[in-house]
Design a protein around this motif. Sequence first.
Motif, short mmCIF file in Angstrom:
data_model
loop_
_atom_site.label_atom_id
_atom_site.label_comp_id
_atom_site.label_asym_id
_atom_site.label_seq_id
_atom_site.Cartn_x
_atom_site.Cartn_y
_atom_site.Cartn_z
N ASP A 186 1.75 6.46 -7.09
CA ASP A 186 0.69 7.36 -7.54
C ASP A 186 1.08 8.82 -7.35
OD1 ASP A 186 -1.99 7.67 -8.65
OD2 ASP A 186 -2.51 8.47 -6.67
N ILE A 189 -3.10 5.79 -10.69
CA ILE A 189 -3.72 4.60 -10.11
C ILE A 189 -5.12 5.01 -9.65
CG2 ILE A 189 -3.58 2.96 -8.19
CD1 ILE A 189 -0.45 3.37 -8.45
N GLN A 190 -6.10 4.18 -9.92
CA GLN A 190 -7.48 4.51 -9.58
C GLN A 190 -7.66 4.61 -8.07
OE1 GLN A 190 -10.01 1.57 -11.36
NE2 GLN A 190 -9.81 2.44 -13.40
N GLU A 191 -8.50 5.54 -7.65
CA GLU A 191 -8.77 5.71 -6.23
C GLU A 191 -9.36 4.46 -5.62
OE1 GLU A 191 -10.93 9.20 -5.13
OE2 GLU A 191 -9.29 10.53 -5.71
N LYS A 192 -10.18 3.75 -6.38
CA LYS A 192 -10.78 2.53 -5.82
C LYS A 192 -9.72 1.48 -5.53
CE LYS A 192 -12.28 0.43 -10.16
NZ LYS A 192 -13.44 -0.01 -10.94
N THR A 193 -8.64 1.47 -6.29
CA THR A 193 -7.53 0.56 -6.00
C THR A 193 -6.84 0.96 -4.70
OG1 THR A 193 -7.17 0.19 -8.37
CG2 THR A 193 -5.34 -0.35 -6.90
N LEU A 194 -6.63 2.26 -4.52
CA LEU A 194 -6.01 2.74 -3.29
C LEU A 194 -6.89 2.43 -2.08
CD1 LEU A 194 -4.75 6.21 -4.59
CD2 LEU A 194 -3.42 4.11 -4.36
N SER A 240 0.83 -1.21 0.00
CA SER A 240 0.00 0.00 0.00
C SER A 240 0.87 1.26 0.00
CB SER A 240 -0.92 -0.02 1.23
OG SER A 240 -1.77 1.09 1.21
N ILE A 243 2.46 1.67 -3.47
CA ILE A 243 1.49 2.06 -4.50
C ILE A 243 1.10 3.54 -4.34
CG2 ILE A 243 -0.87 1.67 -5.35
CD1 ILE A 243 1.16 -0.50 -6.20
N THR A 263 -9.16 0.01 -1.89
CA THR A 263 -9.18 -1.44 -1.70
C THR A 263 -7.98 -1.89 -0.89
OG1 THR A 263 -10.42 -1.77 -3.75
CG2 THR A 263 -9.20 -3.68 -2.89
N LEU A 264 -6.81 -1.36 -1.20
CA LEU A 264 -5.61 -1.70 -0.43
C LEU A 264 -5.79 -1.36 1.05
CD1 LEU A 264 -2.84 -0.58 -2.92
CD2 LEU A 264 -3.23 -2.90 -2.10
N SER A 288 -1.15 3.15 3.90
CA SER A 288 -1.84 4.23 3.19
C SER A 288 -1.74 5.54 3.96
CB SER A 288 -3.32 3.88 3.01
OG SER A 288 -3.48 2.72 2.24
#
Length: 92
Positions: A25, A36-41, A18, A21, A43-44, A53
Motif C-alpha cells: 500500500d 488497498i482499502q483501510e478496512k482491509t488494513l 500484514s 500488505i 481487518t489484518l 501493521s
Amino acid sequence: MSKLTLILMYYIIINLISFIIFFIDKQKSKKDRWRIQEKTLHTLSYIGGVFGSIASMLLFHHKTKKPDFVIITIIALMLNLFVLYKLKEMLF
C-alpha cells in the motif's frame, strides 16, 4: 503439532502478511496508484496482524499522520494483547 506451535505459526504468518500488505500500500501511494482499502488494513490488524501493521507503519512512515487510523490500530493492539493473554491462560 501442539496448539502452541499452531498459534505461533498463525501469528507469524498473519503478521508477515500484514507487513507485506502495508508495504504494498505504501508503494502504491508513492506512485499515486489504486490503494488497498483501510478496512482491509484494519481487518489484518484485528485478526492478529497488528504487530506487522505497527512495524510497517513505523518503518515506512505509513498512515502515521492519520489520527483515526493510529487510534484504531492502538485498539487492535489492545485487543490482540488481551487475546494473547487469554490464550496463554488457556494453554498454561
